[in-house]
Enzyme design. Structure first.
Site, short mmCIF file in Angstrom:
data_model
loop_
_atom_site.label_atom_id
_atom_site.label_comp_id
_atom_site.label_asym_id
_atom_site.label_seq_id
_atom_site.Cartn_x
_atom_site.Cartn_y
_atom_site.Cartn_z
N CYS B 6 -12.59 1.92 -19.32
CA CYS B 6 -13.86 1.66 -20.29
C CYS B 6 -14.58 2.77 -20.47
CB CYS B 6 -14.68 1.01 -19.14
SG CYS B 6 -15.19 1.72 -18.06
N HIS B 8 -16.50 4.18 -19.25
CA HIS B 8 -17.14 5.39 -18.10
C HIS B 8 -15.81 5.95 -17.80
CE1 HIS B 8 -19.64 1.10 -18.02
NE2 HIS B 8 -20.64 2.09 -17.92
N CYS B 46 -11.98 4.77 6.85
CA CYS B 46 -13.07 4.56 6.17
C CYS B 46 -13.79 5.56 6.76
CB CYS B 46 -13.87 3.52 5.99
SG CYS B 46 -15.67 3.02 5.71
N CYS B 59 -13.58 7.56 -3.63
CA CYS B 59 -13.63 8.19 -4.74
C CYS B 59 -13.90 8.92 -5.74
CB CYS B 59 -15.27 8.71 -4.15
SG CYS B 59 -16.46 9.57 -5.36
N CYS B 67 -14.35 1.84 2.56
CA CYS B 67 -14.26 0.65 2.77
C CYS B 67 -14.29 -0.69 1.56
CB CYS B 67 -13.58 -0.41 4.33
SG CYS B 67 -15.30 -0.53 4.50
N HIS B 72 -18.77 0.09 2.44
CA HIS B 72 -18.98 1.32 2.33
C HIS B 72 -18.89 1.60 0.83
CE1 HIS B 72 -18.10 0.09 6.82
NE2 HIS B 72 -20.12 0.18 5.95
N HIS B 82 -21.86 8.46 -8.08
CA HIS B 82 -19.96 8.31 -8.49
C HIS B 82 -19.48 6.77 -8.39
CE1 HIS B 82 -19.94 12.15 -6.21
NE2 HIS B 82 -20.79 12.67 -7.19
N CYS B 98 -19.29 -0.84 -14.50
CA CYS B 98 -18.47 -2.52 -15.25
C CYS B 98 -18.57 -4.05 -14.27
CB CYS B 98 -17.43 -2.24 -15.90
SG CYS B 98 -17.87 -1.27 -17.26
N CYS B 168 40.32 -31.61 -21.97
CA CYS B 168 39.20 -32.19 -21.14
C CYS B 168 39.00 -30.77 -20.10
CB CYS B 168 39.01 -33.13 -20.10
SG CYS B 168 40.62 -33.64 -19.63
N HIS B 468 42.38 -37.00 -15.68
CA HIS B 468 41.56 -36.84 -16.94
C HIS B 468 40.40 -35.49 -16.03
CE1 HIS B 468 38.30 -36.68 -19.74
NE2 HIS B 468 37.64 -37.20 -19.56
#
Lengths: 88, 514
Positions: B6, B8, B46, B59, B67, B72, B82, B98, B168, B468
């Site tokens: 995107c 950004h 986290c 980040c 998390c 968070h 950020h 986005c 056959c 056969h």
């Protein structure tokens, strides 16, 4: 305890191996295709531009979990147990 | 959604490059070294609530893990402005402006590289990734906009084969081969590379490849196999001629010629120089272990031989039993009746049981023991060392000896699903191979699954000289069809299982990755 277990599994790489095994099993049993079809249906229904990953996750998670065959869960559980017993 | 990220993410890349992503990915998503693994193990939680699962993100601007489920990482994005974060389980980038994950080709390439390296550093075999069309394939798809959609109960893939006069035996084997799932996938994916580029019309594999195209073209008119027949005549001379041949013999000859024709052209590296990696070997070759045990010193000499099929005896024939066994007349009819019933109850599993049983070689066949260096009586036992993807069983219905040729019509029950585990080497001779179990214990990331399901049966009707061949084949998992030369009719599983059965083809249910 849980945290410690997870750390050992990551450090030894066992976690990756188990993940790969799980991935393989989920593909084999058709789970991956099933979930893919479910996602596709949702995307088609709502339109790709009106849908965020979050929406998809919210809708699919419970269904996806329910679709995992018991045999796969059992195998993974047994593998993890066996690994932990051997490790301690 | 495009794969160009995107605005950004593009701005971020323009300012800082892809290095921040690269570092996060190699240390915390797909660890490529042991050092990275231990960093990941210790640092991935986290920073707000200490949780380790719950969709941890990092980040992309600063050192912060948060998390997603607890909200968070979202808090952090809002507070610090950020707006880009990396999902630590899958490596996807989330853009908070986005409000969704964004995909960028450049970052995806980095991620793929790392994943490969990570698997390698753990000694894992190649990791599965789904098929992505190459530029060439995209172009092909664009140029050929017609798509064929397979619907349920479709009969695409079914075509009758004209009888060219006693052919056959070939028709039924071709039907079985065409409906071998893995072989079909190989040929319909156009994977055969011909080694006879300058001699068109010589390669049998090319002809089979062409047949697959014919079978799946949607045309329903019966095919003639004159080219295939001619190729077999030139490459397997013992089958040349207009008389009826044995379907089993044709099957083995066809595999042999195809194997020879694709031997050289295989691009896959082989792990073992003696082991061929061609599609025929990958699908049909198994390993048969033969243990000869010296009765004097209990020394075991083991050899492993490749096989394409297992030929099974149907058990003691009723006539000879009666002759050698009972001498009193009053019991004879009764006992022969009993034996008849006994005969009627024989099954594929019984045959396999007998096949893998230890057998006394007798006093007339003394073998030199490599351990005690003397000629001794010994026992011999055959077991499955390596199972093929397609297990082909040949029931020895035709008995040929110096004095007579005859056909044994005994009914042999065979199951739709077959587990081969009891006939594996490590199961059958647990008494003399203890080391195998410990080896398996160490190596047991995957449990071997040896279940098979039936997908083709070849039957022989009539007598030895005027007979056969017909075939039952499975289509789309559980639809059965009977192929009698140019006639194809619907059949059901019970009919298949009740048939006499000459050649039985089973496909492995779960494939192991090599």
């Amino acid at each position: 305890m849980l945290c410690k277990t997870d750390q050992t599994l990551i450090m030894t790489g066992e976690r990756e191996r188990l993940k790969e095994l799980l991935r393989t099993r989920l593909i084999e049993c058709g789970w991956r295709d099933q979930v893919q079809m479910l996602c596709r249906d949702i995307v088609r229904e709502r339109g790709v531009h009106n849908l965020k990953a979050d929406d998809l996750i919210a809708e699919i998670t419970s269904k996806g979990r329910a679709l995992v065959p018991d045999s796969v869960k059992k195998e993974l559980l047994q593998k993890i147990k066996a690994y932990l017993v051997q490790d301690m | 959604m495009s794969d160009h990220g995107c605005i950004h993410l593009n701005n971020f890349k323009a300012a800082k490059g892809i290095q921040p992503y690269r570092i996060i990915h190699t240390y915390f998503v797909a660890c490529t070294t042991a050092e990275a693994r231990s960093r990941k193990a210790l640092a991935c939680f986290c920073h707000v609530c200490n949780s380790i699962g719950s969709r941890l993100h990092s980040c992309l601007h600063c050192i912060f893990f948060g998390c997603y489920i607890g909200g968070h990482i979202q808090e952090h994005a809002k507070l610090k402005k950020h707006f880009l974060a990396v999902d630590l389980a899958y490596g996807a980038v989330f853009c908070f402006q986005c409000g969704d994950y964004v995909y960028d080709q450049e970052l995806a390439t980095v991620a793929r590289e790392h994943r490969l390296k990570a698997a390698k550093s753990l000694g894992m075999p190649t990791v599965y990734h789904s098929w992505e069309p190459s530029r060439y394939e995209i172009e092909l798809l664009r140029r050929n906009p017609r798509r064929r959609k397979l619907i349920k109960n479709t009969t695409v893939g079914l075509r009758g084969l004209l009888n060219l006069g006693n052919t056959c035996f070939m028709n039924c084997i071709v039907q079985a081969l065409i409906h071998t799932p893995l072989l079909r996938d190989f040929f319909l994916a156009d994977r055969h590379l011909c080694q006879f580029q300058d001699e068109p019309g010589r390669c049998l594999v090319c002809e089979v490849s062409r047949l697959f195209q014919e079978f799946y073209s949607g045309n329903k008119a019966p095919l003639t196999l004159h080219r295939l027949l001619h190729l077999i005549w030139t490459h397997a001379r013992h089958l040349a001629g207009y008389e009826q041949q044995d379907a089993h013999e044709f099957f083995i000859a066809a595999l042999d010629v195809m194997h020879r024709h694709c031997k050289e052209s295989n691009p896959l590296p082989t792990t073992n120089p003696h082991h061929c990696n061609c599609i025929i070997d990958q699908i049909f070759t198994g390993g048969l272990q033969s243990d000869v045990v010296c009765q004097a010193c209990n020394g075991v000499s083991t050899t492993i031989d490749p096989f394409w099929d297992i030929s099974l005896d149907l058990g003691p024939s009723p006539n000879s039993e009666v002759e050698s066994g009972n001498s009193s007349n009053e019991n004879q009819s009764q006992s022969s009746d009993l034996q008849q019933q006994e005969q009627d109850r024989t099954s594929l599993v019984d045959c396999l049981e007998r096949f893998t049983r230890a057998e006394h070689l007798g006093s007339s066949a003394k073998i030199k023991c490599s351990k005690c260096q003397s000629y001794q009586e010994s026992t011999k036992q055959l077991t499955m060392k390596k199972l093929p993807v397609v297990a082909s069983f040949h029931l020895k219905r035709f008995e040929h000896s110096n004095h007579f040729h005859k056909k044994i019509k005994t009914f042999v029950a065979f199951p739709e699903h077959l587990d081969m585990t009891p006939f594996m080497s490590h199961c059958r001779n647990h008494n003399n191979n203890n080391n195998i179990n410990t080896f398996r214990g160490l190596n047991s990331v995957t449990v071997p699954d040896n279940r098979y399901s039936l997908f083709a049966v070849i039957n022989h009707i009539g007598s030895l000289d005027a007979g056969h061949y017909t075939a039952f084949i499975r289509q789309q998992r559980d639809h059965w069809f009977k192929c009698d030369d140019h006639l194809i009719t619907r059949a059901n599983l019970q009919e298949v299982l009740d048939s006499e059965g000459y050649l039985l083809f089973y496909h492995k249910q779960i494939l192991e990755y090599e």
